[in-house]
Design a protein around this motif. Structure first.
Motif, PDB file in Angstrom:
ATOM      1  N   UNK A  61       0.759  -1.225   0.091  1.00 18.05           N
ATOM      2  CA  UNK A  61       0.104   0.006  -0.015  1.00 18.05           C
ATOM      3  C   UNK A  61       0.933   1.410  -0.118  1.00 18.05           C
ATOM      4  N   UNK A  62       1.963   1.163   0.811  1.00 11.74           N
ATOM      5  CA  UNK A  62       3.016   2.341   0.927  1.00 11.74           C
ATOM      6  C   UNK A  62       3.471   2.826  -0.538  1.00 11.74           C
ATOM      7  N   UNK A  63       3.698   1.826  -1.452  1.00  8.25           N
ATOM      8  CA  UNK A  63       4.192   1.901  -2.642  1.00  8.25           C
ATOM      9  C   UNK A  63       3.379   2.473  -3.434  1.00  8.25           C
ATOM     10  N   UNK A  64       2.045   1.790  -3.507  1.00  8.97           N
ATOM     11  CA  UNK A  64       0.961   2.154  -4.320  1.00  8.97           C
ATOM     12  C   UNK A  64       0.496   3.708  -4.006  1.00  8.97           C
ATOM     13  N   UNK A  65       0.547   4.300  -2.716  1.00  9.32           N
ATOM     14  CA  UNK A  65       0.276   5.466  -2.306  1.00  9.32           C
ATOM     15  C   UNK A  65       1.069   6.329  -2.370  1.00  9.32           C
TER      16      UNK A  65
ATOM     17  N   UNK B 205      -9.567  -4.260   4.664  1.00  6.08           N
ATOM     18  CA  UNK B 205     -10.906  -4.166   4.267  1.00  6.08           C
ATOM     19  C   UNK B 205     -11.303  -3.022   3.337  1.00  6.08           C
ATOM     20  N   UNK B 206     -10.709  -2.096   3.364  1.00  5.11           N
ATOM     21  CA  UNK B 206     -10.775  -1.007   2.283  1.00  5.11           C
ATOM     22  C   UNK B 206     -10.873  -1.619   0.846  1.00  5.11           C
ATOM     23  N   UNK B 207      -9.581  -2.406   0.624  1.00  2.00           N
ATOM     24  CA  UNK B 207      -9.344  -3.040  -0.626  1.00  2.00           C
ATOM     25  C   UNK B 207     -10.552  -3.877  -1.163  1.00  2.00           C
ATOM     26  N   UNK B 208     -11.235  -4.624  -0.061  1.00  3.53           N
ATOM     27  CA  UNK B 208     -12.363  -5.436  -0.394  1.00  3.53           C
ATOM     28  C   UNK B 208     -13.615  -4.530  -0.542  1.00  3.53           C
TER      29      UNK B 208
ATOM     30  N   UNK C  80     -16.867 -13.941  -8.106  1.00  6.96           N
ATOM     31  CA  UNK C  80     -15.600 -14.072  -8.293  1.00  6.96           C
ATOM     32  C   UNK C  80     -14.992 -13.780  -7.241  1.00  6.96           C
ATOM     33  N   UNK C  81     -13.705 -14.135  -7.199  1.00 11.18           N
ATOM     34  CA  UNK C  81     -12.770 -13.857  -5.996  1.00 11.18           C
ATOM     35  C   UNK C  81     -12.608 -12.266  -5.983  1.00 11.18           C
ATOM     36  N   UNK C  82     -12.365 -11.495  -4.612  1.00 14.12           N
ATOM     37  CA  UNK C  82     -12.252 -10.028  -4.838  1.00 14.12           C
ATOM     38  C   UNK C  82     -10.738  -9.674  -5.319  1.00 14.12           C
ATOM     39  N   UNK C  83     -10.542  -8.850  -5.717  1.00  9.27           N
ATOM     40  CA  UNK C  83      -9.206  -8.207  -6.421  1.00  9.27           C
ATOM     41  C   UNK C  83      -8.807  -6.936  -5.794  1.00  9.27           C
ATOM     42  N   UNK C  84      -7.494  -6.824  -6.169  1.00 13.35           N
ATOM     43  CA  UNK C  84      -7.135  -5.237  -5.824  1.00 13.35           C
ATOM     44  C   UNK C  84      -7.430  -3.984  -6.624  1.00 13.35           C
TER      45      UNK C  84
ATOM     46  N   UNK D  79      -6.897   0.195  -6.508  1.00 10.09           N
ATOM     47  CA  UNK D  79      -5.765   0.743  -7.244  1.00 10.09           C
ATOM     48  C   UNK D  79      -6.355   1.654  -8.117  1.00 10.09           C
ATOM     49  N   UNK D  80      -7.580   1.551  -8.685  1.00  9.81           N
ATOM     50  CA  UNK D  80      -7.968   2.622  -9.502  1.00  9.81           C
ATOM     51  C   UNK D  80      -8.568   3.757  -8.995  1.00  9.81           C
ATOM     52  N   UNK D  81      -9.297   3.293  -7.671  1.00 19.65           N
ATOM     53  CA  UNK D  81      -9.521   4.592  -6.762  1.00 19.65           C
ATOM     54  C   UNK D  81      -8.290   5.130  -6.316  1.00 19.65           C
ATOM     55  N   UNK D  82      -7.349   4.543  -5.939  1.00 14.79           N
ATOM     56  CA  UNK D  82      -6.328   5.428  -5.434  1.00 14.79           C
ATOM     57  C   UNK D  82      -5.395   6.151  -6.380  1.00 14.79           C
TER      58      UNK D  82
END
Length: 646
Positions: free
Chosen positions: A280-284, A585-588, A633-637, A641-644
């Motif tokens: 998350x640190x890298x994505x942000x 949880x926010x990812x989900x 389907x299974x949840x994904x990231x 990532x698109x929101x961030x």
């Protein structure tokens, strides 16, 4: 069959409440003990009967513990709170005794699980794992040490909570130094006899002061006072707590507390926590740099030589960026959110979304500002449960925002009862507090809708702890939709909040989420590393020193000299090493929200499927399976990532 809700004392007399707390605890714990004695002598040939008795005993134990936790955090009288804390300790002590009782474990080890229905088989599997994790296989001296550790952990957790609850600090300010504060706030804070205004660290004072006060010294003084709460009292409590958790984890076979704690969560392994934090640190990183660039540009208009934004100025200047760049004035926004309208709007929105209705009931409560409601299906007459809303600050009350259980629901035995405990303004609310109210109500809805299982173990918010926040975070989306907000958000003249303003608010909310994500990772890193450090030679380090290191590595904003934020970071108690769960949880939550049509957030098919396949299931299946059943389907990231990056 009609199930009657719990009857609270009909008077606010402290003696009556004290008697009620003691009677409630004694009755429930005695019932729990009786059932467990029956488990000891039950035939292991009838696995379902044994599991039923054990589950019923756990329900009675939970009733005592939940009552103690709630009343210990909300009752106005210190004597009553202390008795409630003692009741919670008694319940935890009994739970520990059971978990270390080899004779009880042998009963469950001997049960024949063949032929059990899926839920009974799931329960048996979890009960056996609970015993193994407890250390029931250790020798008697070791089990005695485990029992002592668990009791002391409960005491430390309660003492930490008590200090952070009761340590309200304040600054005294001349009225002319409060320029910029909202008019309704100023009206509610007249100067006292010495000509000064008292401003406390409770949220309805601290948040607007740090956001709106134009006097930099006032912002600095409030920030320092807010970030010094609990200091220095809580540091030795926390050091002992981390050390004992580590000892407990290693005693039962885990390398450290985060590994022990993660063993029953979606994340699975303790070492996966820092990996997730770093992901998350890298994505942000890029969104944070973008946010800080805008913030520093605005800051340099007032402080041309500034190399960084001072931490006590950050909230104020983020607000100025929103005003000037996005044309969002938080003081204007507040005028559309008077508390009574927000509370009613919350009930109407969630009622429409989940097919529910709420009927306010005039019943005894622990404080005159608490409101109670019975919850029904929109078309039904049978109550699904009762909720209480305790939403304003007062002395001796829990200082944050949370949903507390009063009673878990089990079909045919007792209905769920839950309580929102928050600290909002009685007048106009910041929109951030509106979203917090929606968030916490998400927990309450989960508790009520999931409170109709056949087993107490799976009642309400009984999923893995790193999924618990996802339904609440998703419900925040309804507090951002213009059409939803216009159903209840209106100013004194009755004019609904303009669509253009809400759209601007959403654009301005996108600004700052990089800062937010990195701040959350700073908190998550403290939560993890404070506990992980206890495994190192010499045990936990100086917590302020360690906090500063982690803040420099993960946070967007710098350390404020002389402060000790961790000392009142209440999540170090209940969440222990798992604060990462908010972002997990926010990812989900972002992925689940992608199933809704943003042009029709009340689509009954999607909302009903989510209600029935996720919320109403409680803990009857693993969280990943509940989400996959809803999404197909299974949840994904990807959605996160698109929101961030947006």
């Amino acid at each position: 069959m009609t199930l009657e809700p719990l009857a609270l004392p009909v008077t606010d007399d402290a003696t009556t409440w004290s008697d009620w707390v003691q009677d409630r605890a004694t009755t429930e714990l005695d019932s729990a003990r009786r059932l467990v004695e029956e488990v000891r002598t039950a035939s292991t040939q009838d696995a379902v009967a044994v599991l039923r008795k054990w589950d019923a005993a756990a329900l009675h134990l939970g009733n005592a513990a939940a009552m103690g936790s709630l009343i210990g955090n909300v009752h106005p009288d210190q004597q009553v709170r202390d008795l409630a804390d003692a009741a919670e300790q008694d319940a935890q002590k009994l739970a520990t005794e059971w978990s270390l009782d080899r004779g009880l474990y042998d009963v469950f080890a001997a049960l024949d699980g063949d032929g059990l229905d899926p839920l009974a088989a799931r329960l048996l599997e979890k009960v056996r794992k609970d015993f193994r994790r407890s250390g029931v296989d250790k020798d008697e001296p070791t089990r005695n040490r485990i029992s002592a550790i668990r009791q002391r952990i409960t005491e430390l957790d309660q003492e930490f909570s008590k200090v952070t609850r009761d340590d309200v600090r304040s600054i005294r300010v001349a009225p002319e130094r409060l320029e910029g504060m909202p008019a309704d706030w100023l009206e509610a804070h007249p100067a006292e006899e010495d000509g000064l205004v008292t401003v406390t660290t409770d949220y309805p004072d601290a948040v607007p002061t740090r956001m709106f006060a134009r006097d930099q010294d006032v912002r600095r003084d409030m920030s320092v006072a807010f970030l010094q709460r609990g200091w220095p009292t809580t540091e030795p409590l926390l050091q002992e707590l981390f050390a004992l958790r580590h000892e407990l984890a290693t005693t039962v076979g885990f390398p450290d507390w985060p590994s022990y704690d993660a063993d029953v969560k979606m994340i699975g392994e303790g070492d996966a926590i820092p990996e997730f934090i770093d992901k998350i640190t890298a994505a942000a990183q890029e969104p944070m740099e973008r946010d800080l660039g805008l913030l520093l540009d605005r800051y340099r208009r007032d402080f041309p030589d500034a190399e960084r934004i001072e931490p006590y100025d950050a909230i104020h200047y983020q607000e100025l960026v929103r005003q000037e760049r996005y044309d969002v004035d938080a003081q204007k926004v507040r005028t559309y959110f008077p508390f009574p309208k927000v509370r009613q709007g919350l009930l109407e929105v969630t009622g429409r979304l989940f097919g529910l209705r709420y009927e306010q009931v005039d019943v005894p409560v622990w404080h005159e500002e608490v409101t109670a409601y019975d919850v029904f299906r929109a078309e039904g007459e049978e109550s699904l449960g009762r909720i209480y809303l305790d939403l304003h600050p007062r002395e001796g009350k829990y200082k944050h925002a949370a949903q507390f259980t009063l009673a878990d629901g089990v079909e045919g035995i007792q209905n769920p009862e839950g309580v929102l405990v928050c600290n909002f303004s009685r007048g106009l609310m910041e929109h951030d507090h509106v979203t917090t109210l929606f968030h916490e109500f998400g927990h309450l809805i989960h508790h009520v809708l999931g409170g109709h299982s056949a087993w107490a173990r799976f009642a309400g918010v009984a999923t893995e702890w790193d999924f618990v926040e996802a339904p609440s975070q998703m419900l925040e989306e309804w507090a951002w939709d213009p059409d939803v907000l216009r159903t209840f958000a209106s100013n004194e003249a009755g004019e609904p909040i303009p669509v253009e303003l809400v759209e601007a608010m959403r654009r301005s909310d996108d600004y700052g989420k990089g800062i937010y994500a990195r701040t959350q990772m700073f908190y998550a890193s403290m939560s993890y590393w404070f506990h992980r450090d206890a495994a190192e030679p010499g045990g936990p380090r100086d917590l302020t020193e360690r906090m500063i290191e982690l803040q420099e590595k993960y946070a967007a904003l710098p350390y404020l000299e002389g402060t000790h934020m961790f000392a009142s970071f209440g999540h170090l108690g209940g969440y222990s090493s798992a604060y990462y769960t908010y972002m997990w949880s926010l990812v989900i939550a972002k992925d689940m929200f992608s199933a809704f049509d943003e042009d029709d957030l009340f689509d009954p098919e999607v909302a009903g499927r989510y209600r029935d396949r996720v919320l109403a299931r409680g803990g009857e299946a693993d969280a990943a399976d509940l989400v996959a059943d809803f999404l197909g389907r299974p949840y994904s990231f990807d959605s996160y990532a698109a929101w961030l990056a947006r």
